[in-house]
Every structure is written in structure tokens, then in C-alpha cells.
Design an enzyme around this catalytic site. Sequence first.
Site, short mmCIF file in Angstrom:
data_model
loop_
_atom_site.label_atom_id
_atom_site.label_comp_id
_atom_site.label_asym_id
_atom_site.label_seq_id
_atom_site.Cartn_x
_atom_site.Cartn_y
_atom_site.Cartn_z
N SER A 193 0.83 -1.21 0.00
CA SER A 193 0.00 0.00 0.00
C SER A 193 0.86 1.25 0.00
N GLU B 137 -14.27 10.62 0.61
CA GLU B 137 -14.84 11.50 1.63
C GLU B 137 -15.75 10.68 2.55
N PRO B 138 -16.01 11.22 3.75
CA PRO B 138 -16.73 10.41 4.74
C PRO B 138 -18.11 9.95 4.28
N TRP C 133 -10.05 7.87 5.35
CA TRP C 133 -9.40 6.60 4.99
C TRP C 133 -8.20 6.84 4.08
N LEU D 53 -6.29 5.97 -10.26
CA LEU D 53 -6.77 4.70 -9.70
C LEU D 53 -6.47 3.54 -10.64
N GLU E 72 -9.70 1.18 -3.41
CA GLU E 72 -9.49 1.22 -4.88
C GLU E 72 -10.68 0.63 -5.63
N ASP F 122 -7.94 -21.67 8.39
CA ASP F 122 -8.69 -22.84 8.86
C ASP F 122 -7.78 -24.07 8.94
N GLN G 206 -7.37 -36.53 2.08
CA GLN G 206 -7.87 -36.08 0.77
C GLN G 206 -8.45 -34.67 0.85
P1 TGC Z 1 -17.81 8.51 -15.31
O1 TGC Z 1 -18.51 9.68 -14.70
O2 TGC Z 1 -18.48 7.72 -16.38
O3 TGC Z 1 -16.36 8.90 -15.89
C1 TGC Z 1 -15.74 10.06 -15.55
C2 TGC Z 1 -14.53 10.22 -16.48
O4 TGC Z 1 -13.49 9.36 -16.03
C3 TGC Z 1 -13.12 8.44 -17.07
N1 TGC Z 1 -12.87 7.16 -16.40
C4 TGC Z 1 -11.66 6.65 -16.19
N2 TGC Z 1 -10.45 7.08 -16.56
C5 TGC Z 1 -9.39 6.33 -16.20
N3 TGC Z 1 -9.50 5.21 -15.47
C6 TGC Z 1 -10.70 4.75 -15.07
N4 TGC Z 1 -10.80 3.64 -14.32
C7 TGC Z 1 -11.85 5.48 -15.43
N5 TGC Z 1 -13.18 5.33 -15.20
C8 TGC Z 1 -13.78 6.37 -15.80
C9 TGC Z 1 -14.31 8.39 -17.99
O5 TGC Z 1 -13.92 8.01 -19.29
C10 TGC Z 1 -14.79 9.81 -17.93
O6 TGC Z 1 -13.92 10.63 -18.74
P2 TGC Z 1 -14.52 11.89 -19.53
O7 TGC Z 1 -13.37 12.35 -20.38
O8 TGC Z 1 -15.69 11.38 -20.30
O9 TGC Z 1 -14.91 12.87 -18.48
O10 TGC Z 1 -17.44 7.63 -14.14
P3 TGC Z 1 -17.77 6.13 -14.04
O11 TGC Z 1 -19.27 5.95 -14.14
O12 TGC Z 1 -16.93 5.33 -14.97
O13 TGC Z 1 -17.31 5.88 -12.55
C11 TGC Z 1 -18.14 5.25 -11.67
C12 TGC Z 1 -17.29 4.40 -10.73
C13 TGC Z 1 -18.20 3.87 -9.64
C14 TGC Z 1 -16.70 3.23 -11.51
C15 TGC Z 1 -16.16 5.27 -10.14
O14 TGC Z 1 -16.72 6.37 -9.52
C16 TGC Z 1 -15.30 4.48 -9.20
O15 TGC Z 1 -14.34 3.84 -9.62
N6 TGC Z 1 -15.61 4.49 -7.87
C17 TGC Z 1 -14.77 3.88 -6.86
C18 TGC Z 1 -13.90 4.93 -6.23
C19 TGC Z 1 -12.58 4.39 -5.77
O16 TGC Z 1 -12.08 3.40 -6.25
N7 TGC Z 1 -11.94 5.08 -4.85
C20 TGC Z 1 -10.62 4.74 -4.46
C21 TGC Z 1 -10.01 5.85 -3.62
S1 TGC Z 1 -8.26 5.75 -3.50
C22 TGC Z 1 -7.93 4.42 -2.60
O17 TGC Z 1 -8.73 3.64 -2.24
C23 TGC Z 1 -6.50 4.24 -2.28
S2 TGC Z 1 -6.13 2.85 -1.37
C24 TGC Z 1 -4.50 2.82 -1.74
C25 TGC Z 1 -3.71 1.86 -0.95
O18 TGC Z 1 -3.55 2.01 0.27
O19 TGC Z 1 -3.12 0.94 -1.60
P1 FAD Z 2 -19.18 2.97 0.49
O1 FAD Z 2 -18.93 3.61 -0.81
O2 FAD Z 2 -20.06 3.66 1.47
O3 FAD Z 2 -19.76 1.51 0.23
C1 FAD Z 2 -20.54 0.79 1.19
C2 FAD Z 2 -21.08 -0.49 0.53
O4 FAD Z 2 -21.95 -0.16 -0.55
C3 FAD Z 2 -19.97 -1.36 -0.07
O5 FAD Z 2 -20.25 -2.72 0.17
C4 FAD Z 2 -20.08 -1.08 -1.57
O6 FAD Z 2 -19.61 -2.16 -2.37
C5 FAD Z 2 -21.58 -0.90 -1.70
N1 FAD Z 2 -21.98 -0.17 -2.90
C6 FAD Z 2 -21.50 1.00 -3.35
N2 FAD Z 2 -22.11 1.38 -4.48
C7 FAD Z 2 -23.02 0.41 -4.75
C8 FAD Z 2 -23.97 0.20 -5.80
N3 FAD Z 2 -24.13 1.09 -6.79
N4 FAD Z 2 -24.73 -0.90 -5.75
C9 FAD Z 2 -24.60 -1.81 -4.77
N5 FAD Z 2 -23.72 -1.67 -3.75
C10 FAD Z 2 -22.95 -0.57 -3.75
N6 FAD Z 2 -9.26 6.48 -0.21
C11 FAD Z 2 -8.46 7.48 -0.72
O7 FAD Z 2 -8.94 8.41 -1.36
N7 FAD Z 2 -7.11 7.45 -0.50
C12 FAD Z 2 -6.51 6.47 0.22
O8 FAD Z 2 -5.28 6.48 0.38
C13 FAD Z 2 -7.31 5.43 0.75
N8 FAD Z 2 -6.76 4.46 1.53
C14 FAD Z 2 -7.56 3.56 2.15
C15 FAD Z 2 -7.02 2.68 3.10
C16 FAD Z 2 -7.84 1.79 3.79
C17 FAD Z 2 -7.25 0.89 4.82
C18 FAD Z 2 -9.22 1.74 3.51
C19 FAD Z 2 -10.14 0.78 4.22
C20 FAD Z 2 -9.78 2.60 2.59
C21 FAD Z 2 -8.96 3.54 1.92
N9 FAD Z 2 -9.51 4.48 1.04
C22 FAD Z 2 -8.72 5.47 0.51
C23 FAD Z 2 -10.94 4.56 0.85
C24 FAD Z 2 -11.52 3.49 -0.05
O9 FAD Z 2 -11.25 3.77 -1.39
C25 FAD Z 2 -13.03 3.41 0.23
O10 FAD Z 2 -13.18 2.80 1.48
C26 FAD Z 2 -13.77 2.65 -0.84
O11 FAD Z 2 -13.72 3.33 -2.08
C27 FAD Z 2 -15.24 2.43 -0.45
O12 FAD Z 2 -15.82 3.62 -0.01
P2 FAD Z 2 -16.60 3.62 1.41
O13 FAD Z 2 -15.69 3.04 2.44
O14 FAD Z 2 -17.10 4.99 1.65
O15 FAD Z 2 -17.80 2.63 1.21
#
Ligand code: TGC
Ligand code: FAD
Length: 387
Positions: A95, A137-138, A166, A243, A367, A340, A283
Site C-alpha cells: 500500500s 470522503e466520509p 481513509w 486509480l 481502490e 482454517d 484427501q
Molecule cells: P464517469 O462519470 O463515467 O467517468 C468520468 C470520467 O473518467 C473516465 N474514467 C476513467 N479514466 C481512467 N481510469 C478509469 N478507471 C476510469 N473510469 C472512468 C471516464 O472516461 C470519464 O472521462 P470523460 O473524459 O468522459 O470525463 O465515471 P464512471 O461511471 O466510470 O465511474 C463510476 C465508478 C463507480 C466506476 C467510479 O466512480 C469508481 O471507480 N468508484 C470507486 C472509487 C474508488 O475506487 N476510490 C478509491 C479511492 S483511493 C484508494 O482507495 C487508495 S487505497 C490505496 C492503498 O492504500 O493501496
Molecule cells: P461505500 O462507498 O459507502 O460503500 C458501502 C457499501 O456499498 C460497499 O459494500 C459497496 O460495495 C456498496 N456499494 C456502493 N455502491 C453500490 C452500488 N451502486 N450498488 C450496490 N452496492 C454498492 N481512499 C483514498 O482516497 N485514499 C486512500 O489512500 C485510501 N486508503 C484507504 C485505506 C484503507 C485501509 C481503507 C479501508 C480505505 C482507503 N480508502 C482510501 C478509501 C476506499 O477507497 C473506500 O473505502 C472505498 O472506495 C469504499 O468507499 P466507502 O468506504 O465509503 O464505502
Amino acid sequence: MALPAYDLFDVRSLLSEEERAVQEVVARFTDERVLPIIGECFDQARFPKELVPEIASLGLLGSSLPEEYGCAGLNAVSYGLICQELERGDSGLRSFVSVQSSLCMYPIYAYGSEEQRRQWLPRMAAGEVIGCFGLTEPHGGSDPANMKTHAKKDGGDWVINGSKMWITNGNLADIAIVWAQTDEGIQGFIVEKGMPGFTAQEIKHKMSLRASVTSSLFFDNVRVPEANRLPNVKGLKGPLGCLTQARYGITWGPVGAAIACLDEALNYSKERILFGRPVAATQSAQIKLADMARRITLAQLLVLQLGRLKDAGTMQPQQVSLAKWNNCRMAIDIARECRDLLGGAGITTEHVAIRHALNLESVITYEGTETVHQLVIGRELTGINAF
Ligand code: TGC
Ligand code: FAD
């Protein structure tokens, strides 16, 4: 001739000499420097910051970025192997490298000005400047388009208000890549530690990724100069593009976690004598172990092809979604099954399975949750957006 247990399809033979060398170096680092301390770090909820200079000196930070910015200039498969070997140690270390490389250095490289690249990338590659990435965001991380954090232009500056939750590396970080809503759509800003109004608060009581720092970030009228705005991207595609880079690395990481668990379960079940014979002679244990090896083999082939597509410049985000979903699910199931097979011994951090299983609860969530990636594939197949 016996096949290597963790590479039944000889995937290693498909790697170049350079890729094999990268894997060997990181594997040695994990064996010698990470494994001896990581169980205790997890127990103590401590990120082993003392390893950062070594991680940097091995070229593991921003490893895919060009050498002119102090980076190693490795290919995507090598980056994947780095993630795999680090996560064989602990998801927390992977991470750290994912966030620094794909979520902080990558946006500065891809969306930043030349001055920003020269100012930050060499020091980030050297581990002197640590970054974090503020998107979530929260009120709901899966739907980042519903962003409340905003930045308003004020003279030559931007004023940021809002909060992020997070955030990996939050309290460690010298800079945060912060995504905020503006009058012209979502934009990215480099917010520096010490800027008035910017605070980070560590999230405690985690039962997962305990050897990693996770924080909330708060922005109370934080004044950021225009020079700290990433000039070359606007809209959600900015953070989503980062991402895709990070998720790519995460598809490889859980292969390492699963291998670590299978390795432990194999050894344990061969030595554990019950009903007059080793558990491994039953087995049911053999079917479980064989099924783990089958799933690991499929995951290895999946990520290698994904890496080859990335190196060819043709990888699509939907392919990353499928691999992230598959490999996180594969690894968390294997970690739980290995736990397990260890019986009661499996519940302590003396053994690795429970630590990996708990870590993978985060990896399968961040992610993009498993559901998010399933819906990406569902949309790809049907053409219907079900979010
Ligand atoms: P949409 O509104 O249709 O698209 C917006 C614009 O973005 C483009 N696009 C992408 N570009 C690059 N990579 C991707 N994966 C892309 N997905 C979409 C798209 O072409 C569009 O471009 P434009 O030019 O038309 O404006 O958005 P969508 O409907 O595709 O997105 C919906 C959804 C649910 C898939 C997206 O919001 C999503 O992926 N949600 C999850 C958010 C998430 O993953 N958060 C992670 C936060 S960071 C984190 O967790 C770090 S942990 C790190 C660690 O500790 O290792
Ligand atoms: P929510 O979005 O509230 O989801 C709650 C539940 O609803 C989940 O089960 C989800 O699958 C479900 N759900 C969502 N949408 C739908 C749908 N359309 N239909 C059915 N079910 C749905 N974020 C950053 O920006 N930067 C970081 O560095 C980062 N690091 C992280 C590190 C850790 C240890 C953790 C736990 C998280 C981190 N995150 C970070 C945040 C992470 O990306 C989010 O936790 C993740 O994207 C999910 O968002 P949420 O926790 O708000 O859950």
C-alpha cells in the site's frame, strides 16, 4: 521433476531477465527485512518507517517513471512483480508503495507542470518526501463524483475546504494530492504539510492494515498557491486515471499474499500429525491445497497478460477491474482457508494467514470495492449503467 508449488505453469519462464532480477531483489528484501518484523508491526499497529530508505534505494518508488526524474524507468510487469513480492510480506508495505508511486508520483508526472515534476519527483523517488492521496470522503467513497471538498479561486491562490477519510500515509505524508470540486470541475492540488488549516488525524482501532498509517484529512480555509494546482487535468478522469495505475499494481499484490498463505499452510499441514498421519495426507486437505494452487496459477497468468497489455499501451480500465476483483477474491478466500487449515494456531500473528486475511479485507474494499468492479464489468457486458 517436481513443479515449483507456487508457479505450476512456469510463469517465471515468461519473464525477461530484467523482470526476473527485479523480482529476486524484492523477494530478498521481503524475506530478509520485512518478514522478521512485520508480525510485530501488525500487533503494535506500527508502520515500519525505518524500511523506507531501503525501499527507495532499491528503486521501488515510482519505479515506472522515467530515469530523468530519479526513477527506475521499469516496465509495468516489473512494477507488478514489486507489488507481488512486497505483498507477500504485508499488504501495508505494498500500500505504501502503491500510494507513493501510483497515486502521488503518477499524477504529478501525468498532470503536473515540468516545474512540479522537477520539484517533487526526485525527492519522492528517494523517499525524502512522502505523499498521500485524498479522494475518498466520509459520506461515500464509491461515488467520488459526489465530492463535497471544494477549492475556490481567491486572487492568485485557491482556498480549500472539506475533509477526506481513509487516507493511506495521511499522517506520514509531507504532501497530499487532494481532489476538490471547483467552478471548472474536479481538480487536483498539491497540499503541503504545515499549510495553515490543513490537519491529519490518524484512524485508530483498525483490525486490518495495522502495519499501515490510515488517516482523516481536514481542510479549513487552506490557502494553496496556483503553482500547486495540477494544471493538466480537469474532471473525475484525473483521479480515476490514477486509480487505474494503482489498481493495476493491486491486481498483482494479492498473488503474493496468497502465495505466503499457501506456503505456510503446506508446511504446517505436512508437519501436523492428527489421527496418526499428517493433515496433508488427507484427501480433504489435498483438495483444498490443490484448489488454492489452481486459483493462484490462474491469477498469475491473468496479471501477467494484464501487464503485457499495459506495457503495450492497450490495457483498458475494465480489464483492471476484472483482475482486481478476481485476485482480491482469490487471495482473501485462500487466506481464510489457510487460517482454517492451521486450526487454533491460525488465529495468532505467529502465523501469516490471519494477518493476510485481515489485510485483504481492506484490499478488497479500497481502490473500488468488489461490487464496484463487478458493476464495471456488468456495464461493459450489458451497456447498462447499474451504479
Ligand atoms: P464517469 O462519470 O463515467 O467517468 C468520468 C470520467 O473518467 C473516465 N474514467 C476513467 N479514466 C481512467 N481510469 C478509469 N478507471 C476510469 N473510469 C472512468 C471516464 O472516461 C470519464 O472521462 P470523460 O473524459 O468522459 O470525463 O465515471 P464512471 O461511471 O466510470 O465511474 C463510476 C465508478 C463507480 C466506476 C467510479 O466512480 C469508481 O471507480 N468508484 C470507486 C472509487 C474508488 O475506487 N476510490 C478509491 C479511492 S483511493 C484508494 O482507495 C487508495 S487505497 C490505496 C492503498 O492504500 O493501496
Ligand atoms: P461505500 O462507498 O459507502 O460503500 C458501502 C457499501 O456499498 C460497499 O459494500 C459497496 O460495495 C456498496 N456499494 C456502493 N455502491 C453500490 C452500488 N451502486 N450498488 C450496490 N452496492 C454498492 N481512499 C483514498 O482516497 N485514499 C486512500 O489512500 C485510501 N486508503 C484507504 C485505506 C484503507 C485501509 C481503507 C479501508 C480505505 C482507503 N480508502 C482510501 C478509501 C476506499 O477507497 C473506500 O473505502 C472505498 O472506495 C469504499 O468507499 P466507502 O468506504 O465509503 O464505502
